[in-house]
Design a protein around this motif. Structure first.
Motif, PDB file in Angstrom:
ATOM      1  N   LYS A 469       0.838  -1.194   0.000  1.00 47.43           N
ATOM      2  CA  LYS A 469       0.000   0.000   0.000  1.00 47.43           C
ATOM      3  C   LYS A 469       0.875   1.247   0.000  1.00 47.43           C
ATOM      4  CE  LYS A 469      -3.810   2.196   2.513  1.00 47.43           C
ATOM      5  NZ  LYS A 469      -4.721   2.105   3.694  1.00 47.43           N
ATOM      6  N   ARG A 470       1.932   1.230   0.806  1.00 50.57           N
ATOM      7  CA  ARG A 470       2.870   2.356   0.853  1.00 50.57           C
ATOM      8  C   ARG A 470       3.617   2.488  -0.478  1.00 50.57           C
ATOM      9  NH1 ARG A 470       5.005   4.388   5.750  1.00 50.57           N
ATOM     10  NH2 ARG A 470       4.325   2.433   6.714  1.00 50.57           N
ATOM     11  N   GLN A 471       4.046   1.353  -1.045  1.00 48.62           N
ATOM     12  CA  GLN A 471       4.727   1.380  -2.334  1.00 48.62           C
ATOM     13  C   GLN A 471       3.829   2.011  -3.401  1.00 48.62           C
ATOM     14  OE1 GLN A 471       8.032   0.137  -3.859  1.00 48.62           O
ATOM     15  NE2 GLN A 471       6.969   1.702  -5.029  1.00 48.62           N
ATOM     16  N   ASN A 472       2.580   1.633  -3.388  1.00 50.03           N
ATOM     17  CA  ASN A 472       1.617   2.154  -4.352  1.00 50.03           C
ATOM     18  C   ASN A 472       1.475   3.674  -4.210  1.00 50.03           C
ATOM     19  OD1 ASN A 472      -0.415   1.562  -6.416  1.00 50.03           O
ATOM     20  ND2 ASN A 472      -1.889   2.246  -4.878  1.00 50.03           N
ATOM     21  N   ALA A 473       1.473   4.152  -2.968  1.00 50.20           N
ATOM     22  CA  ALA A 473       1.345   5.590  -2.717  1.00 50.20           C
ATOM     23  C   ALA A 473       2.561   6.348  -3.244  1.00 50.20           C
ATOM     24  CB  ALA A 473       1.155   5.844  -1.221  1.00 50.20           C
ATOM     25  N   TYR A 474       3.763   5.772  -3.093  1.00 53.09           N
ATOM     26  CA  TYR A 474       4.969   6.419  -3.617  1.00 53.09           C
ATOM     27  C   TYR A 474       4.905   6.543  -5.146  1.00 53.09           C
ATOM     28  CZ  TYR A 474       7.814   6.932   0.586  1.00 53.09           C
ATOM     29  OH  TYR A 474       8.314   7.345   1.798  1.00 53.09           O
ATOM     30  N   VAL A 475       4.458   5.496  -5.813  1.00 52.59           N
ATOM     31  CA  VAL A 475       4.361   5.545  -7.272  1.00 52.59           C
ATOM     32  C   VAL A 475       3.306   6.559  -7.699  1.00 52.59           C
ATOM     33  CG1 VAL A 475       3.789   4.213  -9.352  1.00 52.59           C
ATOM     34  CG2 VAL A 475       5.234   3.209  -7.583  1.00 52.59           C
ATOM     35  N   ASP A 476       2.188   6.615  -6.986  1.00 51.25           N
ATOM     36  CA  ASP A 476       1.147   7.599  -7.308  1.00 51.25           C
ATOM     37  C   ASP A 476       1.680   9.026  -7.196  1.00 51.25           C
ATOM     38  OD1 ASP A 476      -0.836   5.786  -7.909  1.00 51.25           O
ATOM     39  OD2 ASP A 476      -1.708   5.782  -5.900  1.00 51.25           O
ATOM     40  N   LYS A 477       2.423   9.288  -6.129  1.00 48.78           N
ATOM     41  CA  LYS A 477       2.974  10.634  -5.934  1.00 48.78           C
ATOM     42  C   LYS A 477       3.984  10.970  -7.029  1.00 48.78           C
ATOM     43  CE  LYS A 477       5.224  13.591  -2.472  1.00 48.78           C
ATOM     44  NZ  LYS A 477       5.780  13.658  -1.092  1.00 48.78           N
ATOM     45  N   PHE A 478       4.812   9.997  -7.393  1.00 47.89           N
ATOM     46  CA  PHE A 478       5.792  10.178  -8.460  1.00 47.89           C
ATOM     47  C   PHE A 478       5.084  10.495  -9.778  1.00 47.89           C
ATOM     48  CE2 PHE A 478       8.649   7.992 -11.646  1.00 47.89           C
ATOM     49  CZ  PHE A 478       9.628   8.971 -11.658  1.00 47.89           C
ATOM     50  N   LEU A 479       4.051   9.730 -10.104  1.00 44.50           N
ATOM     51  CA  LEU A 479       3.321   9.945 -11.354  1.00 44.50           C
ATOM     52  C   LEU A 479       2.603  11.291 -11.363  1.00 44.50           C
ATOM     53  CD1 LEU A 479       1.902   6.355 -11.924  1.00 44.50           C
ATOM     54  CD2 LEU A 479       3.544   7.563 -13.373  1.00 44.50           C
ATOM     55  N   GLU A 480       2.096  11.696 -10.208  1.00 44.00           N
ATOM     56  CA  GLU A 480       1.437  13.006 -10.130  1.00 44.00           C
ATOM     57  C   GLU A 480       2.426  14.114 -10.487  1.00 44.00           C
ATOM     58  OE1 GLU A 480      -1.672  15.573  -9.795  1.00 44.00           O
ATOM     59  OE2 GLU A 480      -1.737  13.380  -9.726  1.00 44.00           O
ATOM     60  N   TYR A 481       3.661  13.981 -10.002  1.00 47.73           N
ATOM     61  CA  TYR A 481       4.692  14.973 -10.359  1.00 47.73           C
ATOM     62  C   TYR A 481       4.969  14.934 -11.867  1.00 47.73           C
ATOM     63  CZ  TYR A 481       8.930  17.745 -10.356  1.00 47.73           C
ATOM     64  OH  TYR A 481       9.855  18.717 -10.629  1.00 47.73           O
ATOM     65  N   LEU A 482       5.120  13.735 -12.424  1.00 47.58           N
ATOM     66  CA  LEU A 482       5.421  13.620 -13.855  1.00 47.58           C
ATOM     67  C   LEU A 482       4.292  14.204 -14.706  1.00 47.58           C
ATOM     68  CD1 LEU A 482       7.042  10.067 -14.225  1.00 47.58           C
ATOM     69  CD2 LEU A 482       8.114  12.244 -13.630  1.00 47.58           C
ATOM     70  N   LYS A 483       3.054  13.985 -14.288  1.00 54.92           N
ATOM     71  CA  LYS A 483       1.926  14.543 -15.036  1.00 54.92           C
ATOM     72  C   LYS A 483       1.930  16.072 -14.984  1.00 54.92           C
ATOM     73  CE  LYS A 483      -1.172  10.646 -14.000  1.00 54.92           C
ATOM     74  NZ  LYS A 483      -2.403  10.259 -13.251  1.00 54.92           N
ATOM     75  N   THR A 484       2.142  16.603 -13.802  1.00 49.90           N
ATOM     76  CA  THR A 484       2.088  18.050 -13.616  1.00 49.90           C
ATOM     77  C   THR A 484       3.204  18.762 -14.369  1.00 49.90           C
ATOM     78  OG1 THR A 484       1.116  17.733 -11.431  1.00 49.90           O
ATOM     79  CG2 THR A 484       2.080  19.876 -11.874  1.00 49.90           C
ATOM     80  N   HIS A 485       4.360  18.109 -14.491  1.00 46.48           N
ATOM     81  CA  HIS A 485       5.529  18.755 -15.077  1.00 46.48           C
ATOM     82  C   HIS A 485       5.896  18.175 -16.442  1.00 46.48           C
ATOM     83  CE1 HIS A 485       5.828  19.653 -10.757  1.00 46.48           C
ATOM     84  NE2 HIS A 485       6.416  20.772 -11.148  1.00 46.48           N
ATOM     85  N   ARG A 486       4.974  17.500 -17.077  1.00 49.77           N
ATOM     86  CA  ARG A 486       5.277  16.946 -18.403  1.00 49.77           C
ATOM     87  C   ARG A 486       5.367  18.088 -19.410  1.00 49.77           C
ATOM     88  NH1 ARG A 486      -0.029  17.392 -18.101  1.00 49.77           N
ATOM     89  NH2 ARG A 486      -1.334  17.430 -19.988  1.00 49.77           N
ATOM     90  N   GLY A 487       6.109  17.832 -20.502  1.00 48.97           N
ATOM     91  CA  GLY A 487       6.178  18.832 -21.560  1.00 48.97           C
ATOM     92  C   GLY A 487       4.885  18.871 -22.341  1.00 48.97           C
ATOM     93  N   CYS A 488       4.485  20.022 -22.774  1.00 52.53           N
ATOM     94  CA  CYS A 488       3.249  20.165 -23.554  1.00 52.53           C
ATOM     95  C   CYS A 488       3.554  19.794 -24.997  1.00 52.53           C
ATOM     96  CB  CYS A 488       2.732  21.592 -23.460  1.00 52.53           C
ATOM     97  SG  CYS A 488       1.173  21.815 -24.340  1.00 52.53           S
ATOM     98  N   LYS A 489       2.899  18.758 -25.512  1.00 52.38           N
ATOM     99  CA  LYS A 489       3.152  18.261 -26.867  1.00 52.38           C
ATOM    100  C   LYS A 489       1.935  18.489 -27.719  1.00 52.38           C
ATOM    101  CE  LYS A 489       6.260  14.773 -25.050  1.00 52.38           C
ATOM    102  NZ  LYS A 489       6.258  15.357 -23.706  1.00 52.38           N
TER     103      LYS A 489
END
Length: 491
Positions: A469-489
Motif C-alpha cells: 500500500k505504501r509502495q503504491n502511494a509512492y508511485v502515485d505521488k511520483f506519477l502526479e509529479y510527472l503529469k504536472t511537469h510533463r512537456g506540452c506536446k
C-alpha cells in the motif's frame, strides 16, 4: 514480449499509438492523463531489473512505457504478465560494435570487470539512435541511468523532461558530491579524502569508503585517457536532469533524501523500495529441489550466502568464506558465482564432501526471493547490494555484510548505522578477512544476545519493506509529479 528494433543509422517508423500526444484542447485533469515514459537503464541486470520493476508498477496504472536496451539484454529479461505486455514496449537498440568486446557481450555480467569500460564506450555510441527514437516518439518523460551522461542535452534539445532514476540509495548518491553552485565544490583529490564523510554532510555520519575500497574504485573515480570516469558520468547526470528519482523511501533515509535535494538544488522524489515477492505460479524443478532441502532444516538456522549477479569473490575470499561457513556449524546454502576457465575459484579440498547434507553450493542461478522467504533462513551473508538488502528485509532476514565493489561499501556503513546489518571485520588496507571472522559474524547475528539488535531491526523493518500500500502511494505521488511537469506536446 512486444518489442521492436531500432538500427543506429535508420529512421524509426513507429505506430501512431506508440507515442502519447497531449492536445491543448484536452482537459487539464491529471487523473485522466496517461503518460508515455521512456526508460533507458545502464547495461547491468542490477540496473535493468529495478527499472523494469518500476516500469511494471507504472504500466499497472495504465501508463505506457518504452523500455530501451540492447537486443540480447531484452531477450534475457523476465517475461511480462499479459496485462502489462500491451503497455510496455521493449525497444531494441543494437549495441555498436567495439573491437575490445567479445561477441555477444551486451551486459556487465558478460564481462570481467576490467572490460566493462569498453562496454561503456560502446554504450556511449547509442547517443544517435536514442536521439532518433526520442524525436520519433516524443515521450512525456525520459527516465535514465548514471552512465548516459549525454542524455540530458539530447532531451533538452527535443523539449523532453528527464529524470535520473537512481537504483542506489540516496546516501550513496549524496556521497558523490554536489552540483548546486550554493554548495562548496568537491575538492577531494587523494584516496585518503574518500575515507571520511564529505564536508557537505551536516549531521553525524559514518558513511565513507574504506581505504581498500577507494583503491579498488580509484580508476573509476578518476577515469583515464580511454574513458570518462563513473564519477564524471554521475555528476553530469545529476547536473543535467530535471528531477532525481530514487529507489528508496522517506521512512528509511529521510535525512539523506533531504540533503540530496539541497546539494543539487532540484526536486528529489523517492519511488519506493520496489520490493519483490515470490510468485506462487513460478514453480520449477530447480526450486522444488531447493525447497525440499530447505524444508528439512530447522527454522531460522540456515545461512544463505549470495553476492548478486556480478560480485565475485576472489580465490582467497572464497576460501575464507568456505572455511568460515564450515566453522560456523550452521547449515548453509551458498550461491557461488565464479569466473569460468582457468581463473575459476576452487573450494578447499574436501569441503563439499565434509559438508554434504549440511551445506549446498549452488553454481547456477537460484530463486533468491523464494529462498529468503523460506522460514529456515536465519541470516543472509550479502555483498550489501541494495536489491539484495531490500529482498532480505522484506522477509525480516538479518544481514552479515561483505561489500565488494561499487556502492556496496557506502551501503554497508549506512546499514551498520541503522543496525540493519553487521559488517564483517576485515583489514582496512587490503580488505582481507579470516574464516574466523566469517564464522563469528554469522554466529553473532544469528544466535548470540549481542546480535539480537540486528535480528530485532530486521523484524522491525519487515512491515515497511513489504508494505505494498505504501509502495503504491509512492508511485502515485511520483506519477502526479510527472503529469504536472510533463512537456506540452502538440500535433
Amino acid at each position: 514480449m512486444k518489442s521492436f528494433t531500432v538500427h543506429p543509422m535508420e529512421s524509426i517508423n513507429v505506430h501512431p499509438m506508440e507515442s502519447i500526444i497531449v492536445h491543448p484542447t484536452m482537459p487539464n485533469n491529471n487523473k485522466d492523463i496517461k503518460l508515455h515514459i521512456a526508460m533507458f537503464p545502464w547495461l547491468a541486470f542490477g540496473h535493468m531489473i529495478p527499472y523494469l520493476e518500476l516500469a511494471k508498477l507504472i504500466a499497472g496504472k495504465g501508463h505506457k512505457i518504452s523500455f530501451i536496451s540492447t537486443p540480447r539484454n531484452i531477450d534475457r529479461l523476465p517475461p511480462l504478465r499479459p496485462k502489462l505486455s500491451a503497455l510496455i514496449t521493449f525497444v531494441k537498440l543494437p549495441l555498436p560494435q567495439n573491437p575490445n568486446l567479445p561477441e555477444g557481450a551486451e551486459a556487465t555480467a558478460d564481462l570481467p570487470e576490467d572490460q566493462v569500460p569498453h562496454l561503456k564506450n560502446a554504450y556511449d555510441c547509442l547517443a544517435q539512435p536514442i536521439s532518433q527514437f526520442l524525436k520519433s516518439t516524443n515521450p512525456d518523460w525520459l527516465l535514465f541511468d548514471f552512465a548516459p551522461y549525454w542524455v540530458p542535452e539530447i532531451a533538452q534539445t527535443l523539449g523532453i523532461p528527464t529524470a535520473f532514476f537512481s537504483i542506489v540509495i540516496a546516501t550513496a548518491v549524496t556521497f558523490l558530491g554536489p552540483t548546486s553552485p550554493e554548495i562548496p565544490a568537491d575538492d577531494r583529490k587523494l584516496p585518503e579524502d574518500y575515507v571520511v564523510p564529505p564536508k557537505w554532510v551536516p549531521f553525524p555520519a559514518t558513511v565513507a569508503l574504506r581505504f581498500f575500497e577507494v583503491l579498488r574504485l580509484y580508476k573509476r573515480i578518476t577515469g583515464d585517457e580511454t574513458n570518462v570516469s563513473d564519477l564524471y558520468r554521475f555528476m553530469e547526470t545529476l547536473r543535467g536532469c530535471d528531477l532525481i528519482a530514487v529507489r528508496s523511501c522517506s521512512e528509511f533515509e529521510p535525512e539523506w533524501l533531504s540533503l540530496l535535494r539541497v546539494i543539487h538544488g532540484k526536486p528529489v522524489l523517492p519511488v519506493g523500495l520496489l520490493s519483490n515477492t515470490p510468485k506462487a505460479d513460478d514453480e520449477n524443478e530447480t526450486w522444488r529441489s531447493i525447497k525440499d532441502w530447505l524444508d528439512r532444516q530447522n527454522k531460522n538456522t540456515v545461512v544463505y550466502v549470495a553476492f548478486g549477479t556480478e560480485a565475485m569473490p576472489s580465490q582467497e575470499e572464497a576460501t575464507e568464506i568456505a572455511l568460515g561457513l564450515e566453522k560456523s556449524g550452521s547449515p548453509f546454502f551458498w550461491v557461488l558465482r565464479t569466473k569460468h576457465g582457468d581463473d575459476a575459484v576452487k573450494l578447499p579440498e574436501g569441503f563439499e564432501e565434509r559438508n554434504e547434507g549440511r551445506g549446498v553450493v549452488c553454481r547456477r542461478w537460484a530463486p533468491q526471493v523464494k529462498i529468503l522467504a523460506h522460514d529456515s533462513v536465519g541470516v543472509f551473508l550479502s555483498h550489501s547490494g541494495w536489491s539484495s538488502v531490500v529482498e532480505a528485509l522484506t522477509f525480516g532476514r538479518p544481514l552479515v555484510l561483505l561489500p565488494m565493489s561499487n556502492d556496496q561499501g557506502l551501503n554497508a556503513r549506512y546499514f551498520g548505522e541503522k543496525k540493519v546489518g553487521y559488517e564483517l571485520r576485515r583489514n582496512d588496507q587490503d580488505g582481507s578477512f579470516t574464516s574466523e571472522a566469517v564464522a563469528e559474524s554469522l554466529r553473532m547475528v544469528m544466535e548470540k544476545e549481542e546480535g539480537r539488535v540486528y535480528r530485532d531491526k530486521a523484524q522491525e523493518l519487515k512491515p515497511l519493506f513489504g508494505d505494498w500500500k505504501r509502495q503504491n502511494a509512492y508511485v502515485d505521488k511520483f506519477l502526479e509529479y510527472l503529469k504536472t511537469h510533463r512537456g506540452c506536446k502538440t500535433t
